[in-house]
Every structure is written in C-alpha cells, then in structure tokens.
Design a protein around this motif. Structure first.
Motif, PDB file in Angstrom:
ATOM      1  N   LEU A 168     -34.577  18.727 -21.382  1.00 43.75           N
ATOM      2  CA  LEU A 168     -34.544  18.845 -22.841  1.00 43.75           C
ATOM      3  C   LEU A 168     -33.090  18.762 -23.315  1.00 43.75           C
ATOM      4  O   LEU A 168     -32.425  19.783 -23.494  1.00 43.75           O
ATOM      5  CB  LEU A 168     -35.176  20.172 -23.282  1.00 43.75           C
ATOM      6  N   PRO A 169     -32.576  17.558 -23.517  1.00 41.01           N
ATOM      7  CA  PRO A 169     -31.166  17.415 -23.922  1.00 41.01           C
ATOM      8  C   PRO A 169     -30.949  17.941 -25.335  1.00 41.01           C
ATOM      9  O   PRO A 169     -31.742  17.694 -26.249  1.00 41.01           O
ATOM     10  CB  PRO A 169     -30.927  15.906 -23.848  1.00 41.01           C
ATOM     11  N   GLY A 170     -29.846  18.688 -25.501  1.00 36.13           N
ATOM     12  CA  GLY A 170     -29.451  19.138 -26.831  1.00 36.13           C
ATOM     13  C   GLY A 170     -30.208  20.338 -27.364  1.00 36.13           C
ATOM     14  O   GLY A 170     -29.911  20.814 -28.460  1.00 36.13           O
ATOM     15  N   LEU A 171     -31.194  20.857 -26.639  1.00 35.78           N
ATOM     16  CA  LEU A 171     -31.928  22.024 -27.095  1.00 35.78           C
ATOM     17  C   LEU A 171     -31.286  23.314 -26.597  1.00 35.78           C
ATOM     18  O   LEU A 171     -30.741  23.362 -25.495  1.00 35.78           O
ATOM     19  CB  LEU A 171     -33.391  21.981 -26.622  1.00 35.78           C
ATOM     20  N   SER A 172     -31.388  24.356 -27.409  1.00 37.62           N
ATOM     21  CA  SER A 172     -30.919  25.669 -26.988  1.00 37.62           C
ATOM     22  C   SER A 172     -31.921  26.279 -26.017  1.00 37.62           C
ATOM     23  O   SER A 172     -33.062  25.809 -25.888  1.00 37.62           O
ATOM     24  CB  SER A 172     -30.766  26.583 -28.200  1.00 37.62           C
ATOM     25  N   ALA A 173     -31.505  27.356 -25.367  1.00 38.43           N
ATOM     26  CA  ALA A 173     -32.411  28.033 -24.451  1.00 38.43           C
ATOM     27  C   ALA A 173     -33.616  28.588 -25.201  1.00 38.43           C
ATOM     28  O   ALA A 173     -34.746  28.534 -24.716  1.00 38.43           O
ATOM     29  CB  ALA A 173     -31.670  29.155 -23.729  1.00 38.43           C
ATOM     30  N   GLU A 174     -33.378  29.084 -26.410  1.00 35.67           N
ATOM     31  CA  GLU A 174     -34.475  29.649 -27.194  1.00 35.67           C
ATOM     32  C   GLU A 174     -35.479  28.558 -27.595  1.00 35.67           C
ATOM     33  O   GLU A 174     -36.702  28.769 -27.522  1.00 35.67           O
ATOM     34  CB  GLU A 174     -33.926  30.340 -28.441  1.00 35.67           C
ATOM     35  N   ALA A 175     -34.972  27.403 -28.014  1.00 37.65           N
ATOM     36  CA  ALA A 175     -35.857  26.305 -28.390  1.00 37.65           C
ATOM     37  C   ALA A 175     -36.636  25.796 -27.181  1.00 37.65           C
ATOM     38  O   ALA A 175     -37.834  25.472 -27.283  1.00 37.65           O
ATOM     39  CB  ALA A 175     -35.058  25.169 -29.012  1.00 37.65           C
ATOM     40  N   ALA A 176     -35.982  25.728 -26.022  1.00 34.64           N
ATOM     41  CA  ALA A 176     -36.669  25.297 -24.805  1.00 34.64           C
ATOM     42  C   ALA A 176     -37.757  26.292 -24.414  1.00 34.64           C
ATOM     43  O   ALA A 176     -38.832  25.910 -23.939  1.00 34.64           O
ATOM     44  CB  ALA A 176     -35.667  25.133 -23.671  1.00 34.64           C
ATOM     45  N   GLU A 177     -37.489  27.557 -24.624  1.00 40.63           N
ATOM     46  CA  GLU A 177     -38.494  28.583 -24.340  1.00 40.63           C
ATOM     47  C   GLU A 177     -39.725  28.396 -25.221  1.00 40.63           C
ATOM     48  O   GLU A 177     -40.870  28.554 -24.765  1.00 40.63           O
ATOM     49  CB  GLU A 177     -37.893  29.967 -24.567  1.00 40.63           C
ATOM     50  N   GLN A 178     -39.508  28.048 -26.481  1.00 39.06           N
ATOM     51  CA  GLN A 178     -40.633  27.795 -27.391  1.00 39.06           C
ATOM     52  C   GLN A 178     -41.452  26.591 -26.921  1.00 39.06           C
ATOM     53  O   GLN A 178     -42.689  26.599 -26.996  1.00 39.06           O
ATOM     54  CB  GLN A 178     -40.117  27.583 -28.808  1.00 39.06           C
ATOM     55  N   VAL A 179     -40.766  25.563 -26.445  1.00 35.82           N
ATOM     56  CA  VAL A 179     -41.471  24.399 -25.905  1.00 35.82           C
ATOM     57  C   VAL A 179     -42.308  24.812 -24.695  1.00 35.82           C
ATOM     58  O   VAL A 179     -43.476  24.419 -24.563  1.00 35.82           O
ATOM     59  CB  VAL A 179     -40.482  23.279 -25.520  1.00 35.82           C
ATOM     60  N   ALA A 180     -41.717  25.595 -23.808  1.00 40.19           N
ATOM     61  CA  ALA A 180     -42.437  26.046 -22.615  1.00 40.19           C
ATOM     62  C   ALA A 180     -43.675  26.854 -23.000  1.00 40.19           C
ATOM     63  O   ALA A 180     -44.751  26.701 -22.399  1.00 40.19           O
ATOM     64  CB  ALA A 180     -41.512  26.865 -21.723  1.00 40.19           C
ATOM     65  N   GLN A 181     -43.553  27.714 -24.003  1.00 42.08           N
ATOM     66  CA  GLN A 181     -44.698  28.498 -24.451  1.00 42.08           C
ATOM     67  C   GLN A 181     -45.805  27.589 -24.991  1.00 42.08           C
ATOM     68  O   GLN A 181     -46.996  27.802 -24.737  1.00 42.08           O
ATOM     69  CB  GLN A 181     -44.275  29.494 -25.533  1.00 42.08           C
TER      70      GLN A 181
END
Length: 250
Positions: A168-181
């Motif tokens: 996930l280029p350019g995403l924050s850890a929090e945004a990536a966590e939301q994607v994972a959820q």
C-alpha cells in the motif's frame, strides 16, 4: 539508358535484349523494317518475362514480410506470456513471492509504504478435510475479496501457500489498518461453499516504513503482528508500531 544498376545475375537476359534492341535501333533504316520489328519483338518478350518475374518476386517479398510480421507478433506475445508467468502466481493471477518482494523494494527507493500480511486461518484443516481442489478454491476466493476491497494503487502478492502480502504505497499505518479490517470482514462473510457449510477467516499484520526501507524489515514487522493476531484468537488485525504490536478492535 543506364543499365548498371540492374543486377546482371537476375536480369541478364533482359539486359542483353535491351542492348540488342538499342544496337538495332541505331542501325535501322526505313529499308529494314523487318529487322527492327524482330528486335522490338524480342525486347517485348524479354520485358514481359521481366514483368512476370518482378511481380512474382514482389508477391514473395510481400508474403515473407507478412510472415515476418506475424512471427514478430508471436514472439512479442510469447515474451509477454513468459514475463507474466515469471512474475505471477499460476493459481490466482496475482504477483508471486519474488515479484512482490521486488516491487516493494522498488517502491521503497523513494516512497513510504504500508504492508499488510495475511494468513488464512486453519487452512490446513480445509485441505485435510476437503482436499486440495477445495483449498485452491478458498485461496481464489480470498484473492477475490482482496481485489474487491484494496485500493486501486495496491499490489497483491502470494508469498506462501495461504499467505499473502498487500503493498500500500503512500498510506499511513492507520489507513492500512482500516484496509486490513475491510478485507477481514469481506473474507468473514464471503460464501466459500465449503462442504460442511463452515466459513473462512484470516488474520492480519500491518506495518509501515518510510522511504529507504527494505521488504525484509517491513515484512518481518507485519509478520510479527500477524502472529500476535493469531495468538490472540485469529480473525483479527494487529498493527506493528516499530517493535511494538497493537491489536485492533474487530
């Protein structure tokens, strides 16, 4: 007439007919019409042959050019297929392990990125209970969930039998966590149509690294978070904060 540019090995007969006709023309008079007529006839015959031969050669050249064009297209298509097979998983069509690793490292040259690592829960039970064809169908279903949910900028790779990595280029850890959820929930409700009617879940680890990082570092952190999620009961998302791992609310 300049005949030096005509290849004598190919058009020697025509060359001789032309010289003979020229010599006859130079020596002809009104008193020798038959001689001129004969020379002209020989010249016409020679150049009719030349025209036929030229047309035949042009047709052969056109066919050869067409065949070369077709062979070139086939070679390009074969090259494309070989490149695809070398970089993509044969079952799912997503990137294979080597390709996703290379892609992550190339992104790290000038980009921050987040990484999701996910593993199908109790996948061995699926293979042991229902056979590998059903297991393959589960893997394809999980990839379908990933492709429907992750952003268009994401890249998905299969790094193991039932383990996947999402770049996930350019995403924050929090945004990536939301994607994972979102992916976790999509898998949880997906109809895998197992013979016993049971469902499938997956566990997730998320990491984030600034530009200049390496795949191994980002993957190891995400993998550590993934196993924390599994130890905590599976079907969860855990996010790495440097060396620290936090579990996300489901």
């Amino acid at each position: 007439m300049d005949t030096c540019t005509v290849p004598p090995d190919l058009f020697e007969a025509e060359h001789r007919a032309l010289l003979a006709a020229q010599a006859t023309y130079d020596s002809c008079s009104a008193a020798a019409p038959d001689r001129c007529h004969q020379a002209l006839g020989r010249l016409l015959t020679a150049y009719e042959r030349l025209l036929r031969e030229t047309r035949r050669l042009v047709r052969r050249s056109d066919r050869a050019e067409l065949e070369m064009t077709q062979l070139n297209h086939q070679l390009q298509e074969l090259t494309r297929q070989l490149e695809y097979r070398a970089t993509h998983d044969s079952l799912t069509g997503i990137f294979n392990r080597a390709a996703i690793i290379d892609l992550v490292n190339r992104h790290f040259v000038n980009q921050d990125l987040a990484l999701i690592v996910l593993d199908i829960d109790h996948f061995k039970r699926v293979n042991d209970s229902f056979g590998h064809p059903v297991g393959d169908r589960v893997i394809v279903g999980v990839v379908d969930c990933l492709q429907r949910v992750v952003p268009a900028t994401a890249s998905i790779g299969r790094v193991g039998g039932e383990e996947f990595t999402v770049l996930l280029p350019g995403l924050s850890a929090e945004a990536a966590e939301q994607v994972a959820q979102a992916v976790r929930q999509a898998i949880e409700v997906h109809a895998f149509d197992l013979p016993d009617g049971s469902g499938i879940t997956a566990s997730f680890g998320v990491s984030w690294f600034p530009a200049g990082g390496r795949f191994d570092d980002a993957y190891n952190l995400a993998d550590e978070a993934l196993y924390q999620a599994k130890r905590n009961g599976r079907n969860q998302v855990a996010r790495a904060l440097g060396p620290t791992v936090i579990l996300a609310a489901t």
